[in-house]
Structure formats: C-alpha cells, structure tokens
Design an enzyme around this catalytic site. Structure first.
Site, mmCIF file in Angstrom:
data_model
loop_
_atom_site.group_PDB
_atom_site.id
_atom_site.type_symbol
_atom_site.label_atom_id
_atom_site.label_comp_id
_atom_site.label_asym_id
_atom_site.label_seq_id
_atom_site.Cartn_x
_atom_site.Cartn_y
_atom_site.Cartn_z
ATOM 1 N N GLU A 170 11.750 47.059 -22.459
ATOM 2 C CA GLU A 170 13.089 47.213 -23.015
ATOM 3 C C GLU A 170 13.119 46.846 -24.496
ATOM 4 O OE1 GLU A 170 15.671 46.567 -18.917
ATOM 5 O OE2 GLU A 170 15.583 44.899 -20.332
ATOM 6 N N CYS B 174 15.364 45.137 -31.900
ATOM 7 C CA CYS B 174 14.666 44.041 -31.216
ATOM 8 C C CYS B 174 13.644 44.687 -30.288
ATOM 9 C CB CYS B 174 15.658 43.193 -30.424
ATOM 10 S SG CYS B 174 14.880 41.914 -29.407
ATOM 11 N N CYS C 32 5.552 38.868 -19.335
ATOM 12 C CA CYS C 32 5.165 37.731 -20.168
ATOM 13 C C CYS C 32 4.483 36.694 -19.291
ATOM 14 C CB CYS C 32 6.396 37.126 -20.844
ATOM 15 S SG CYS C 32 6.005 35.850 -22.063
ATOM 16 N N CYS D 223 8.819 30.666 -19.692
ATOM 17 C CA CYS D 223 9.930 29.858 -20.206
ATOM 18 C C CYS D 223 11.092 29.958 -19.225
ATOM 19 C CB CYS D 223 10.354 30.346 -21.589
ATOM 20 S SG CYS D 223 9.053 30.220 -22.838
ATOM 21 N N CYS E 99 14.334 32.272 -19.826
ATOM 22 C CA CYS E 99 14.123 33.661 -20.251
ATOM 23 C C CYS E 99 13.805 34.536 -19.048
ATOM 24 C CB CYS E 99 12.978 33.712 -21.260
ATOM 25 S SG CYS E 99 12.574 35.379 -21.815
ATOM 26 N N CYS F 255 19.844 37.726 -25.988
ATOM 27 C CA CYS F 255 18.636 36.903 -26.081
ATOM 28 C C CYS F 255 18.277 36.294 -24.729
ATOM 29 C CB CYS F 255 18.888 35.797 -27.103
ATOM 30 S SG CYS F 255 17.507 34.704 -27.354
#
Length: 347
Positions: free
Chosen positions: A93, A106, A113, A117, A120, A339
C-alpha cells in the site's frame, strides 16, 4: 514467475550493447529509457514509437514487471490510499497525502515487516520480501499520476513511511531514490525526500558514509529504553545510546535534516516526565524537529490516544523548553491510511 531478466535492471551501457547486438540504432536506447523511467510504460506494447519487430525482440529477451493498481480508497480529507499488486502477486500500500502547499507520496519499502512494532498494523504481518528498486519507483510514478489527475499538481515530497523498514532494504531504497532524483527520472530534489527508520544504528551510519542527500526521520515513540523496549523490539539491539551516536555520526557526515517521530499514547509516554526525557534526548542529537503524532488505533493494540488537553500539555512543555515541536494531525483515518495503519486489512 517470469524468468527473463528485468529490463529496468540494465544499465544504459548494457541496454545500448543489446541494441547494437540486434542491429538497432543507438538512439533507440534513449527512447526505451524514456518509456521505462519517464513515460512509465507498463509493457513493451506501450512503447509506440518503436517498431513492432523491436517490441517483439524486447519481449522475447526481457521482462518488464511493473506494479499495477489493485484498489484505491478516497478519504473525506482528500487522502488516497492505493493497494498495488506486484509481479508475483503480493499486495503493498501507498498513500497520496494532499495539502494546499504539498502533495506527498507515502511509499512502502517491503512487503510486510519483520520488526513487530506493537502500534503498527504492518508489524503484525509477515515480511514476504524486500521491494525491488523499480517497484518503489513505480509507487511514486503511479501516485504522481493520481496527484496530477486529482489536483493538477505533481508530487512535491516523498516519505518512506509506508510498509516495511527502509534501512533493512538499503540497496533498493537508495537505488530507487537515485532513480527518482535522476534527470532522466522524476528529477525530484533529494531534499524533498524523507526516509523514516525504526532505528537501525549500523545502517544510519552507513547513510552518513554514503553521503546521502535526503532527510532522515527516527521513529522514536518512547524516550527511554525501558519504554521503547515494550513497544519496539528493535530497541533491544539498537538502544537509544547507540541511536544517538549513529544520528550524530550521520549529521556530522551529511548535515542533513533529522526529525524525531513521536506517537503519543495515553498513560504510557505522554506524562511530564516523558516530556522531560524526550527533551534530554533531543539535546543529545542535532534534530531539527519533533513531530508529535496522533495515535491511530489498530485492532491488535489496546493503547489509546490522549485527549486534546493532554496532547496540548505535552506540546506546551516541549515548546517551553525550546524544543521545535509540531503536532501532526492524522490524515486518511477513515480509510485506514493514517500513520501505522497500512496492513492490506481486507485482503
């Protein structure tokens, strides 16, 4: 999966050598490069000023694994989230964030990933693979087309704050930025590009050694090792002392702008003591700015954002102590484009 070599991985000299080997004139190399990097051809058939015979030759010798758009979602605030499909069927995305002054892309650097975290959404996905440099470039080109279509303006800025950790895909990210800033690419100034990292100290130093021109943002989100360890496992091997040393090294080598990103979580990192700890860290590093960010909820994490008064108190304490801080309001929350929210949620 296509086994033919990717034509965009060829240098200009290699492509010119191929043209010569099949008896084509030199100027064809330049025409093809324009299609690949400026006109953004999605396939060889798009290269309409080449003969059919040459297009056929190219398709027999090379692949052109361009990114394609899977879906787009439009937020009430003008933000556009796009899900892209890679040549091997993965989804990533990217987001177009428009303001009056800026049109920002962005972009993602990895499929998933590995850093986990807690706040996220991407961190709860497996990392499938790194994105190739041309896939990163494609995101920028396609988001730029959206910006021109919707707002009649080209992109002004790029942030590597999408899915993945850019510094764990170091070579492809730098190669993509080289292409984006090249005269025969998008020709954007490197000063308008920001790479955001969760904190890979060794690679931050490497950026300094490589003399990069773009800006760097550290996803900080907690001002002490104890708290950062709780929400960002990477801190256990890249603690704040190591990161401060790496950021000072990076700045000494490049003089490039450094930003701290700090999401506020209610009753976790939003107290006056947390603000004091953040001020101490800020004074150890030549950071230009602290971006205080609203937390955008995700299903897997139970933290909440502070109320307006709490955020304001935190900001005031920073400003009173001469910290250059800015409260960054989230964009695209209604389409999970803000975010920390990118996760291919409805895959």
């Amino acid at each position: 999966m296509n086994q033919l070599p990717n034509i965009r991985a060829l240098s200009n000299e290699q492509l010119a050598g191929f043209m010569e080997s099949i008896g084509e004139k030199k100027f064809r190399t330049q025409q093809i490069q324009e299609w690949l990097w400026q006109k953004h051809a999605a396939g060889f058939d798009d290269m309409t000023n080449l003969s059919k015979a040459l297009r056929q030759q190219l398709s027999e010798h090379f692949s052109l694994p361009a990114l394609t758009i899977n879906t787009t979602q439009n937020s009430a605030d003008g933000t556009v989230k796009t899900r892209f499909t890679t040549f091997d069927g993965h989804k990533i995305e990217g987001v177009l964030i428009p303001t009056d002054e800026r049109k920002t892309a962005c972009v993602s650097s990895q499929i998933g990933c590995s850093l986990s975290c807690k706040f996220c959404a991407t961190g709860y996905m497996d990392r499938k693979r790194n994105l190739n440099f041309d896939e990163i470039y494609d995101q920028v080109m396609l988001i730029n087309q959206q910006s021109e279509a919707l707002y009649q303006k080209k992109l002004t800025n790029i942030v590597f704050m999408g899915m993945g950790e850019p510094l764990l895909n170091y070579t492809n990210v730098l190669k993509a930025i080289d292409r984006i800033t090249a005269e025969d690419g998008i020709h954007m100034s490197a000063r308008r590009i920001t790479v955001s990292t969760a904190g890979v100290a060794k690679q931050i130093k490497k950026l300094g050694d490589d003399g990069v021109k773009f800006k760097l943002a550290l996803s900080l989100h907690a001002p002490t090792d104890a708290k950062r360890n709780e929400i960002m496992p990477i801190n256990e091997t890249n603690n704040l002392k190591a990161l401060a040393e790496a950021l000072n090294y990076f700045y000494a080598k490049t003089k490039n702008e450094i930003t701290f990103e700090y999401i506020l979580f209610k009753n976790f990192n939003d107290s006056q003591k947390d603000a004091e700890d953040l001020i101490k860290l800020y004074r150890q590093v030549p950071a230009d700015l602290v971006n205080i960010i609203e937390y955008n909820p995700i299903d897997a994490f139970t933290f909440r954002k502070p109320d307006e008064e709490g955020m304001e108190r935190f900001m005031q304490h920073l400003e009173k102590n001469r910290v250059n801080a800015r409260l960054r309001r989230s964009r695209g929350k209604d389409i999970d484009a803000a975010c920390g929210q990118l996760a291919n949620k409805d895959k």
